[in-house]
Design an enzyme around this catalytic site. Structure first.
Site: not given
Length: 476
Positions: A127, A146, A148, A153, A307, A366, A370-371, A452
């Site tokens: 993603r 970024e 992923n 998700s 990153k 950064k 992740e997360g 989002r």
């Protein structure tokens, strides 16, 4: 639809807003936009709606389609990076010296390279996330935040949110606007990639293994993709690292077995944060990487999403390395890059430190994580860089220009949170699915999108981190 994303006449009618909120929550439950209400192993029967916006948020039509169009190129880019061991060695050489987690992943990568890869099928489900940067003339530019490459998700829940916003707009008397909510089904698109890789593996009895956490609020997001596989009669099991460590083994052909079941695909929905690993879990990860099972992602694709790799790709001439003779593709990808800067030791890194300390509000610091909820802003940047500016520890980070999106107003519906009109910022994600068999790319598709939205009170954090909420683009 007003410029801020909410019809003005609706915005002024508090009684109607309250009615719409009740309608919205019920619609979310009816349409399966769900999360567990608490993180306990036996709480699957205790659910609520996943957090979402009351109204869809405006997204410029041209930038939305730009994001979708470039996704198949990003799929190819990630895959080509994963095959280029010299580039990964060069790009991550400094990072693995100071970031233990990335270093442990890289040790597994080196082990697999030395031993020789056993599986020629590569499956990528990623993603790519963007925000819209406001230009001086009032237009917006698409800028990648970024990409992923592991456990990307909300493809499942994003498949169910369009009907919620369609219904809300109809109840609000906006029938024509409701027709502009786009169809979106990442569940099917992601499952298509899994199904193709499973088919190529060639054993009808072999399973897709979801590698998961013990406590998973976002279980329904998993299940929607899983159910798409069951529709195709593809068996799925869910196990944790600990289960693989206890019951997993490789046979003489390096086929992976867990609980006596042959595993065709290991789908990592866990394993992207340091706290996911014990020493036993690291050993299990290595065993899975050495196996004949298709890994989603395999270790090289996992590293391609770091990153530091993102920052290295922004250097002049690097994209051309991966797309020789394809200048149009290079231009399309590069157009989405924000400014990215190294913090390696030396004059270039020193310049980056000085630039960040002089104007910290213009940048994001950064780490290789992740997360959600890991990035640093403003005064935090100064605090961290002042402490590490003369140390190799700074090489664990990269610096990126802070994207300045145009705020909109919306209501963020989250269980237990008072209703209020918030000033919001949105992030657009685009899902990609690809399968390579040997040197042949047999599947390469854009698999859907995700919007989002979060209050501008928060600098960082996604839905799982409890900050952002699910949304739908309203193309303008």
């Amino acid at each position: 639809m007003a410029a801020n994303g909410i019809p003005e006449d609706v915005l002024m009618d508090n009684d109607l807003i309250k009615d719409l909120v009740d309608v919205a929550k019920d619609s979310a439950l009816l349409n399966g936009v769900l999360m567990r209400t608490k993180e306990t192993p036996n709480s699957s029967e205790v659910v609520t709606y996943a957090p979402f916006t009351l109204f869809p948020s405006p997204v410029p039509k041209d930038t939305f389609h730009q994001a979708l169009a470039v996704q198949t190129h990003y799929n190819r880019l990630v895959d080509r990076i994963s095959q280029d061991s010299s580039f990964l060695e060069e790009a991550l050489a400094t990072t693995i010296k100071v970031d233990d987690f990335t270093g442990r992943l890289f040790n597994i990568y080196r082990h697999v390279l030395q031993e020789g890869k056993t599986q020629s099928i590569v499956l990528g489900l990623n993603r790519s996330d963007y925000m819209l940067d406001q230009n001086g003339d009032g237009s917006a530019s698409l800028k990648q935040i970024e990409i992923n490459t592991i456990a990307a998700s909300f493809g499942g829940l994003a498949s169910h949110t369009p009907n919620v916003h369609r219904h809300i707009l109809k109840v609000a008397g906006r029938l024509e606007d409701s027709k502009r909510i786009l169809d979106n089904n990442p569940s099917a698109g992601l499952a298509k990639g899994l199904a193709k890789a499973w088919e190529l593996y060639g054993s009808e009895r072999a399973v897709v293994l979801y590698l998961v956490e013990e406590l998973q609020r976002n279980i329904f997001d998993h299940r929607y993709v899983e159910n798409e596989l069951w529709k195709r009669n593809i068996p799925v099991i869910r196990r944790q690292f600990e289960d693989v460590a206890k019951t997993g083994f490789l046979d003489q052909d390096k086929r992976l077995f867990v609980d006596g079941r042959e595993v065709a695909i290991v789908y990592f929905r866990n394993g992207y944060m340091p706290q996911n690993y014990t020493e036993q879990n690291w050993e299990a990860r290595l065993m899975m990487e050495r196996s004949l099972a298709v890994k989603c992602p395999d270790i090289s694709t996992h590293l391609a999403g770091t990153k530091k790799v993102q920052q290295e790709l922004a250097r002049p001439g690097v994209l051309e390395r991966f797309f020789p003779g394809e200048p149009d593709v290079v231009d399309q990808i590069r157009a989405t890059f924000a400014g990215l800067y190294t913090l390696d030791m030396g004059p270039e890194g020193d310049k980056t430190v000085a630039m960040a300390l002089a104007k910290p509000d213009q940048f994001v610091l950064k780490p290789q994580r992740e997360g959600g909820g890991n990035n640093l802003y403003g005064a935090e940047i100064c605090q961290v860089l002042e402490g590490v500016k003369q140390s190799t520890e700074r090489m664990a980070y990269i610096l990126m220009d802070k994207v300045q999106p145009r705020p909109v107003h919306n209501y963020l519906l989250r269980l237990g949170t008072p209703l209020k009109l918030s000033t919001c910022l949105s992030e657009l994600g685009v899902f990609g699915a690809y399968v390579r068999h040997g040197q042949d790319m047999v599947l390469n598709e854009c698999a859907g999108h995700l919007l989002r939205t979060k209050s501008d009170e928060h600098s960082d954090g996604g839905v799982a981190a409890g900050v952002a909420v699910l949304d739908n683009p309203f193309l303008v």
